[in-house]
Write a protein that holds these residues in place. Structure first.
Motif, short mmCIF file in Angstrom:
data_model
loop_
_atom_site.label_atom_id
_atom_site.label_comp_id
_atom_site.label_asym_id
_atom_site.label_seq_id
_atom_site.Cartn_x
_atom_site.Cartn_y
_atom_site.Cartn_z
N SER A 1 21.25 63.04 43.44
CA SER A 1 21.89 61.95 42.60
C SER A 1 23.07 62.03 42.06
CB SER A 1 20.98 61.55 41.40
OG SER A 1 21.28 60.59 40.58
N TRP A 2 23.40 63.51 41.59
CA TRP A 2 24.79 63.58 41.17
C TRP A 2 25.67 63.64 42.64
CZ3 TRP A 2 27.94 67.60 43.06
CH2 TRP A 2 29.16 68.06 42.19
N CYS A 3 25.27 64.03 43.65
CA CYS A 3 26.25 63.88 44.85
C CYS A 3 26.85 62.39 45.01
CB CYS A 3 25.63 64.21 46.16
SG CYS A 3 25.61 65.97 46.18
N ALA A 4 25.95 61.38 44.95
CA ALA A 4 26.23 60.00 44.90
C ALA A 4 27.26 59.69 44.01
CB ALA A 4 25.00 59.20 44.75
N LYS A 5 27.34 60.39 42.86
CA LYS A 5 28.54 59.79 41.95
C LYS A 5 29.76 60.73 42.18
CE LYS A 5 24.84 58.89 38.50
NZ LYS A 5 24.41 59.54 37.14
#
Length: 486
Positions: A44-48
């Motif tokens: 999820s952090w990678c998407a941001k």
């Protein structure tokens, strides 16, 4: 690729790690969800953070742990829309390392949970998952003390190369395992240990494990290999024909390693299919004799499309009843597709295992005699991308249409015996020569290269081993002078 013998030993050690007594029933689902959680958070952090590729990889790793569909769909959507400009950013790599270690610690604790003996395999797998996610030096340091007990443990019989697939190839595993191997090599213990593992593996019919150990030594101890420190282990593989089991498929086969096999050198594979007489081990032996010291591993899969009928007893020495049940009592023409749908995936599963366990050339040589022409032609049509050359011998060809792939000029030499009684029409059926023409039309349509058919003088209905091998040697010589097709 296996980078060190200690990778295999790690698996063996894990399989003997638990000594449980009797315990209450336990549902691991909450713990598995806890293990997956840090990987989902990282994704999820990678998407941001614009790191699409590592985010998708972490999401796939989380899915392998447990069912995360409820939480992963939104993350997957966000990642698909994300950029990938920061994929190699040090911050991304460090955050993934932390997520992996957090997940691995959950598996560490889970693997030590008390459980029933019948669940040993499952709990050993938890420890493997911990090492696969985060193969830290601390985890790998447990290996030396556990090696000997693992080799003696009855759980060795559960060993499967599939255990290795989840955690091979990472830099951390490579560097750590090579350090462990270096200590064993320096102490002079590695040759005896390798021989012990190879012996155990072959006794348990785990030939791919035995071959993988020797392949790993090409990286961890190339000097030892060159100095014949492992000749006793190599002899165990090369001195006779072995029976091998495919990974993830019921197919079995007979296999022969060349007498001068070198685990560090690239080896070719020659697939030969037997006819209706089911002489699978025999044709493997014929090619073993013909190959001699030439660099070919000979593989003879126990196929089903090569026979006229399948009954309850026809294949019982190779397969459980449930594997052949759909084919019992039916003639070849009545269920040809069902048989091919067993033979082709089975062959490719065998090849996949070999490619992982042995230092192999990417393209294979393939032949089949009589009824063995059916799986031979089926492999040519369905998997031309892995074929170096084909040489069907007095081969049958039934009901196979051109496949969507292209033959890309792959050479196929059809061989026939001058005195083969099946060359011409028999009992209203189509003779071997006409079947060969039908096959040639399909292969030419796909872009294969077919020289004029070769009729061997005075030969009957025969595998024509010398002629097939001579053709393969001709093609191999040509390929070694120029880069192999990709």
């Amino acid at each position: 690729m296996i980078r060190g013998c200690s990778l295999l030993l790690c698996v063996l050690a894990c399989l003997s790690f638990i000594s449980p007594t009797a315990f209450a029933e336990y549902d691991p689902t909450p713990d598995l969800q806890r293990a997956a959680a840090p990987l989902l958070e990282f994704a999820s952090w990678c998407a941001k953070y614009k790191a699409k590729t590592p985010g998708l990889a972490a999401l796939e790793d989380a899915k392998k742990i447990t069912d995360v569909a409820a939480k992963s769909n939104d993350i997957a959507t966000a990642l698909e829309k994300a950029d990938d400009v920061n994929a190699q950013d040090p911050a991304v790599l460090e955050k993934r390392r932390i997520a992996n270690e957090t997940a691995a610690r959950v598996f560490d604790v889970l693997s030590l949970r008390k459980h029933e003996p019948a669940e040993d395999e499952k709990y050993a797998d938890y420890q493997l998952q911990a090492m696969g996610i985060s193969p830290s030096p601390a985890r790998m340091a447990k290996l030396p003390a556990l090696m000997e007990s693992a080799l003696k443990d009855e759980n060795f019989d559960r060993l499967d190369r599939q255990y290795l697939l989840a955690w091979l190839g990472t830099d951390t595993v490579t560097k750590t395992s090579l350090k462990v191997d270096a200590k064993l090599i320096e102490s002079g213990k590695m040759p005896a240990l390798a021989e012990k593992i190879v012996t155990q593996a072959l006794q348990k019919k785990r030939l791919l494990v035995a071959a993988a150990v020797l392949k790993s030594l090409a990286v961890s101890d190339p000097k030892g290999l060159k100095d014949d420190a492992y000749s006793a282990s190599i002899d165990l593989l090369t001195k006779k024909i072995h029976r091998v089991q495919a990974l993830g498929h019921p197919m079995v086969a007979y296999i022969s390693f060349p007498k001068t096999w070198n685990p560090a050198a690239k080896t070719n594979i020659l697939v030969c299919y037997a006819g209706a007489g089911k002489e699978h081990e025999g044709i493997c032996g014929n090619y073993r004799s013909a190959v001699g010291e030439l660099p070919y591993i000979v593989l003879s899969p126990v196929t089903l499309s090569n026979t006229n009928t399948v009954d309850e007893n026809s294949h019982k020495s190779w397969y459980p009843a449930e594997a052949i049940k759909p084919l019992i009592g039916k003639t070849l023409t009545g269920n040809f597709k069902t048989r091919i749908d067993f033979d082709v995936p089975g062959t490719t599963a065998l090849l996949k295992g070999l490619f992982e366990a042995v230092n192999m050339e990417k393209h294979i040589y393939i032949t089949g005699v009589s009824g063995g022409g059916s799986p031979c032609y089926a492999m040519l049509i369905n998997h031309p991308d892995i074929i170096a050359a084909g040489a069907p011998a007095c081969a049958n060809f039934y009901s196979l249409a051109a496949g969507p792939a292209k033959g890309a000029g792959v050479p196929v030499q059809q061989l026939f015996g001058e005195k083969d009684q099946y060359n011409k029409t028999i009992n209203g059926g189509t003779g071997i020569l006409q079947q060969g023409e039908n096959a040639a039309a399909v292969l030419k349509k796909m872009g294969f290269t077919l020289p004029a058919k070769k009729i061997i003088p005075n030969a009957g209905h025969d595998p024509l081993v010398k002629s097939a091998l001579a053709f393969f040697e001709e093609i191999r010589a040509q390929r070694e002078k120029k880069p192999a097709p990709q």
